[in-house]
Design an enzyme around this catalytic site. Structure first.
Site, PDB file in Angstrom:
ATOM      1  N   ASN A  90       0.832  -1.189   0.000  1.00  0.00           N
ATOM      2  CA  ASN A  90       0.000   0.000   0.000  1.00  0.00           C
ATOM      3  C   ASN A  90       0.875   1.250   0.000  1.00  0.00           C
ATOM      4  OD1 ASN A  90      -2.551  -1.178  -0.086  1.00  0.00           O
ATOM      5  ND2 ASN A  90      -2.664  -1.388   2.136  1.00  0.00           N
TER       6      ASN A  90
ATOM      7  N   CYS B 243     -11.915  -0.773  -6.458  1.00  0.00           N
ATOM      8  CA  CYS B 243     -11.237  -1.823  -5.682  1.00  0.00           C
ATOM      9  C   CYS B 243     -11.735  -3.164  -6.210  1.00  0.00           C
ATOM     10  CB  CYS B 243     -11.542  -1.684  -4.193  1.00  0.00           C
ATOM     11  SG  CYS B 243     -10.823  -3.000  -3.168  1.00  0.00           S
TER      12      CYS B 243
ATOM     13  N   GLY C 226     -12.635  -5.607  -3.511  1.00  0.00           N
ATOM     14  CA  GLY C 226     -13.834  -5.050  -2.880  1.00  0.00           C
ATOM     15  C   GLY C 226     -15.080  -5.313  -3.699  1.00  0.00           C
TER      16      GLY C 226
END
Length: 276
Positions: A66, A219, A222
């Protein structure tokens, strides 16, 4: 140290991609953060590293960091960029490759129309596998956040997700609740917070506050987690079009014990070299 890189994105979820096959490097936390910084570095949501595999029967190893420098288990939009990168860089001529990640093997495939389909693996629901502090595996859990009790579903797509249904994603408190859910004490390794609006049984709108990156334009994991949660709750039917702020993904899931298939674009923006 000079590093060659490519800047890529999947629906606006953007990446710095590094070739660790033909370049030898080891990056510190500070160097990773510098690469991800949008003011002083290249700027991205995640840094992707392509490496030689460490196990038999796979083509590459895939590592994801990240923008805050923390290494994470999985990234769906990144997986699509990964397969386009190894093709564009001449690292493989296979249309479909097997890629080793921290949480298992995925199989992205470059389609004839330029989109990429990724077998994202079988979703997992056990609280211990998320991880999520709860004794039983149920479809809906209550989570206390900012004096409210939210109804969430928890799903692991190789990384942890907490998905809730909202009336309208445009008005959802993503900026307020997102970081509180991400760092909630019941998620020992933090979590990605999904806010899902049901449009019809085959279409949703979605915003995701990502662990270690904040809200992103899209995402991939996601989107997979949201569709799986919606199908388990009886609100959706496969396949499902997922509309994010960066564009659309198509997600298909055949049910318990079956892998989730994700299809969407992957784009190279530019390539360059940076000194660290």
């Amino acid at each position: 140290m000079k590093l060659k890189f490519s800047k890529m994105h999947g629906l606006g979820n953007d990446f710095v991609v590094l070739d660790g096959v033909r370049q030898q490097f080891s990056l510190t936390l500070e160097q990773l953060r510098y690469l991800g910084d949008r003011h002083f570095g290249v700027g991205c949501d995640q840094i992707l590293v392509v490496e030689q595999p460490t196990q038999a029967g796979v083509d590459f190893r895939y590592r994801i960091f990240n923008a805050d420098g923390g290494e994470v288990e999985q990234c769906g939009n990144g997986a699509r960029c990964f397969v386009r990168f190894v093709h564009e860089q001449g690292l493989t001529d296979k249309r479909e490759i097997r890629v080793e990640t921290m949480r298992g093997v995925i199989s992205p495939r470059l389609e004839g129309d330029g989109n990429v389909t990724v077998d994202m693996g079988v979703p997992r629901f056990s609280p211990q596998e998320i991880p999520f502090l709860h004794d039983d595996d149920v479809v809906i859990y209550n989570l206390d956040v900012a004096d409210e009790t939210l109804e969430i579903s928890v799903v692991s797509m190789g990384n942890p997700h907490a998905v809730q249904v909202v009336d309208c994603v445009d008005q959802a408190p993503v900026g307020e609740h997102g970081p509180l859910i991400e760092s909630h004490e019941r998620f020992p390794q933090r979590v990605n917070a999904g806010f899902m609006q049901i449009v019809d049984p085959h279409a949703i709108r979605l915003r995701v506050y990502e662990r270690g990156a904040g809200e992103t334009l899209a995402c991939g994991t996601g989107a997979c987690a949201a569709v799986v949660a919606g199908i388990r709750r009886g609100l959706l039917e496969s396949p499902v079009r997922v509309t994010t702020r960066g564009g659309d993904l198509n997600i298909a899931w055949g049910g318990e014990g079956r892998p989730v298939m994700m299809t969407g674009p992957a784009v190279t923006v530019f390539s360059g070299e940076i000194e660290l």
